[in-house]
Design a protein around this motif. Structure first.
Motif, PDB file in Angstrom:
ATOM      1  N   TYR A 177       0.847  -1.207   0.000  1.00 51.70           N
ATOM      2  CA  TYR A 177       0.000   0.000   0.000  1.00 51.70           C
ATOM      3  C   TYR A 177       0.879   1.253   0.000  1.00 51.70           C
ATOM      4  O   TYR A 177       0.753   2.125   0.842  1.00 51.70           O
ATOM      5  N   ARG A 178       1.763   1.308  -0.974  1.00 56.43           N
ATOM      6  CA  ARG A 178       2.729   2.404  -1.017  1.00 56.43           C
ATOM      7  C   ARG A 178       2.134   3.592  -1.756  1.00 56.43           C
ATOM      8  O   ARG A 178       1.659   3.480  -2.868  1.00 56.43           O
ATOM      9  N   SER A 179       2.151   4.740  -1.114  1.00 48.53           N
ATOM     10  CA  SER A 179       1.693   5.974  -1.745  1.00 48.53           C
ATOM     11  C   SER A 179       2.491   7.130  -1.160  1.00 48.53           C
ATOM     12  O   SER A 179       2.991   7.055  -0.034  1.00 48.53           O
ATOM     13  N   SER A 213      -2.330   5.685   1.409  1.00 49.08           N
ATOM     14  CA  SER A 213      -1.840   4.376   1.869  1.00 49.08           C
ATOM     15  C   SER A 213      -2.866   3.742   2.810  1.00 49.08           C
ATOM     16  O   SER A 213      -3.191   2.550   2.692  1.00 49.08           O
ATOM     17  N   TRP A 239      -5.237   0.382   2.330  1.00 53.32           N
ATOM     18  CA  TRP A 239      -5.279  -0.636   3.389  1.00 53.32           C
ATOM     19  C   TRP A 239      -6.724  -0.862   3.830  1.00 53.32           C
ATOM     20  O   TRP A 239      -7.165  -1.998   4.025  1.00 53.32           O
ATOM     21  N   ASN A 282       5.241  -2.303   7.762  1.00 54.83           N
ATOM     22  CA  ASN A 282       5.242  -1.361   6.630  1.00 54.83           C
ATOM     23  C   ASN A 282       5.285   0.092   7.091  1.00 54.83           C
ATOM     24  O   ASN A 282       4.571   0.953   6.592  1.00 54.83           O
ATOM     25  N   ASN A 307       5.469   3.235   4.826  1.00 52.46           N
ATOM     26  CA  ASN A 307       4.310   3.650   4.037  1.00 52.46           C
ATOM     27  C   ASN A 307       3.070   3.947   4.865  1.00 52.46           C
ATOM     28  O   ASN A 307       2.322   4.870   4.561  1.00 52.46           O
ATOM     29  N   LEU A 308       2.843   3.139   5.899  1.00 53.15           N
ATOM     30  CA  LEU A 308       1.655   3.334   6.725  1.00 53.15           C
ATOM     31  C   LEU A 308       2.019   4.019   8.033  1.00 53.15           C
ATOM     32  O   LEU A 308       3.031   3.674   8.654  1.00 53.15           O
ATOM     33  N   THR A 351      -6.336  -1.199  -4.959  1.00 53.74           N
ATOM     34  CA  THR A 351      -5.187  -1.454  -4.079  1.00 53.74           C
ATOM     35  C   THR A 351      -3.922  -1.898  -4.794  1.00 53.74           C
ATOM     36  O   THR A 351      -2.855  -1.955  -4.182  1.00 53.74           O
ATOM     37  N   SER A 370      -1.171   2.939  -6.153  1.00 58.42           N
ATOM     38  CA  SER A 370      -1.771   4.113  -5.518  1.00 58.42           C
ATOM     39  C   SER A 370      -2.679   4.880  -6.474  1.00 58.42           C
ATOM     40  O   SER A 370      -2.339   5.056  -7.651  1.00 58.42           O
TER      41      SER A 370
END
Length: 413
Positions: free
Chosen positions: A29-31, A37, A41, A78, A81-82, A115, A118
């Protein structure tokens, strides 16, 4: 893997083996935006939660008030990212799952679109200040809402869902597919997911936002400076644009539009627009020729030279209870082809039209209730422009709907 010796109590030495523990791969969930992100998720979490919920025979009043919430604190997975702390709220999950089903959207396809990568920011077409994002495959649009609009959505859903059921999904109203509240760093953001009106693979060469009114209905200079501006009613009239789809397609389109507009008028909703996107087939051929993929003599190396002129593939012209248009892709001469499964709002120009175009059109901005604010705005505009002026965009719902339908009908040939 490495060997190690352990001495037992009787003095003998035994060998043991050490294994590296393999962890299963997990989605990143990389943004660039933590909000997105968490949104990705959250979509993954909420859709998978619904897999374990049996599909009800019919929705109950409580389903329109229901929600699911998840709060994550001090999570270590993560972290790049999160964020460590976030919350996700999924509004009316069974209602929206049912709507996705009615609009022919499989939840696994929805999950992949939302998902796999992004969402990307889009230009905001209006002055509302809302942010817009497109899913990575451009099939869906995510729009931010105000808390007031969330309340309006809740109110609308109770009538919207039965209308969609009654119409068998044949509507030009926005296809609402999910509504969420994302909380990151104590900042709340409300988001709604809708089907994208425009094609995921055909360029839109010109866009218009049409309300059927003429007062203050020109694109601003700032808007005109954008790469792909959204023009308005007076620009549409001054450009001499017509929607060339023929009598039969016009009749079907206006029937669908009239049913939608009658529904909105009953709910005292006004200020909506018809968003029109025009794909110019000849311009597309020139663009494709520059890329070296199309022969301008009419032979498309990618899709063949079959012509498609059935009056449209989408929801506006497909009668309820009938199968959709052919599932295979159809070309409209040369570089342009309609994908009936994705380009559901597409209507090609009639074969006798001088200009070969594909029109994408649907209703947008259907959350404005004709309440005290709009009544006051109407009074103010009437004072400014005079009581006899009919082109003011702020009008009572019945007047707004009849003027809107008349304008659109005149625009179609």
């Amino acid at each position: 893997m490495s060997g190690a010796g352990i001495i037992s109590t009787d003095g003998t030495k035994t060998k043991t083996k050490r294994f590296k523990v393999k962890h299963p791969k997990r989605k990143l969930y990389r943004s660039s935006e933590p909000l997105l992100s968490v949104f990705m998720w959250g979509i993954n979490h909420t859709v998978k939660e619904l897999e374990h919920v049996s599909i009800p025979v019919m929705l109950m009043p409580d389903d329109f008030r229901a929600f699911s919430k998840v709060k994550v604190d001090n999570q270590a997975f993560n972290k790049e990212n999160l964020p460590s702390h976030f919350k996700v709220k999924d509004y009316c999950p069974l209602v929206f799952r049912n709507l996705r089903e009615r609009f022919g959207i499989d939840d696994q396809d929805y999950l992949r679109s939302m998902t796999k990568d992004s969402p990307k920011p889009m230009d905001s077409p209006g002055r509302s200040g809302a942010k817009f994002y497109a899913s990575h495959d451009k099939l869906f649009v995510i729009k931010t809402l105000t808390s007031e609009e969330v309340e309006q959505m809740h109110s609308l859903l109770k009538q919207y869902h039965p209308f969609i059921v009654e119409r068998h999904g044949k509507t030009l109203l926005p296809q609402y597919l999910g509504m969420y509240r994302i909380t990151v760093d104590n900042n709340e953001c409300y988001m709604v997911v809708m089907r994208n009106i425009f094609s995921s693979h055909l360029n839109i060469h010109k866009k218009y936002d049409l309300k059927g009114s003429t007062i203050d209905r020109e694109a601003s200079q700032k808007e005109r400076e954008k790469d792909n501006p959204t023009f308005k009613d007076n620009d549409f009239i001054n450009d001499g644009v017509k929607i060339h789809i023929g009598d039969e397609a016009k009749q079907k389109l206006m029937e669908t539009l009239a049913a939608d507009v009658e529904f909105l008028a009953k709910l005292h909703i006004m200020d909506y627009s018809l968003l029109l996107g025009v794909h110019d087939c000849e311009e597309a051929e020139r663009e494709a020729a520059e890329r070296g993929t199309v022969d301008l003599d009419g032979v498309d190396e990618e899709v063949g030279d079959e012509e498609y002129d059935s009056g449209g593939s989408g929801v506006a012209l497909t009668p309820p209870d009938s199968p959709q248009a052919p599932s295979r892709s159809q070309s409209v001469n040369g570089a342009s082809r309609i994908d009936p499964e994705k380009d559901i709002y597409a209507i090609p120009s009639r074969s006798t039209s001088q200009s070969r175009e594909i029109y994408f059109l649907a209703l947008v901005d259907v959350l404005t209730h004709y309440g005290v604010k709009k009544q006051a705005a109407k009074v103010a505009k009437t004072v400014k422009y005079g009581a006899g002026v009919d082109g003011i965009s702020t009008a009572e719902p019945d007047q707004y709907s009849s003027r809107f339908l008349e304008f659109i009908s005149k625009a179609i040939e």
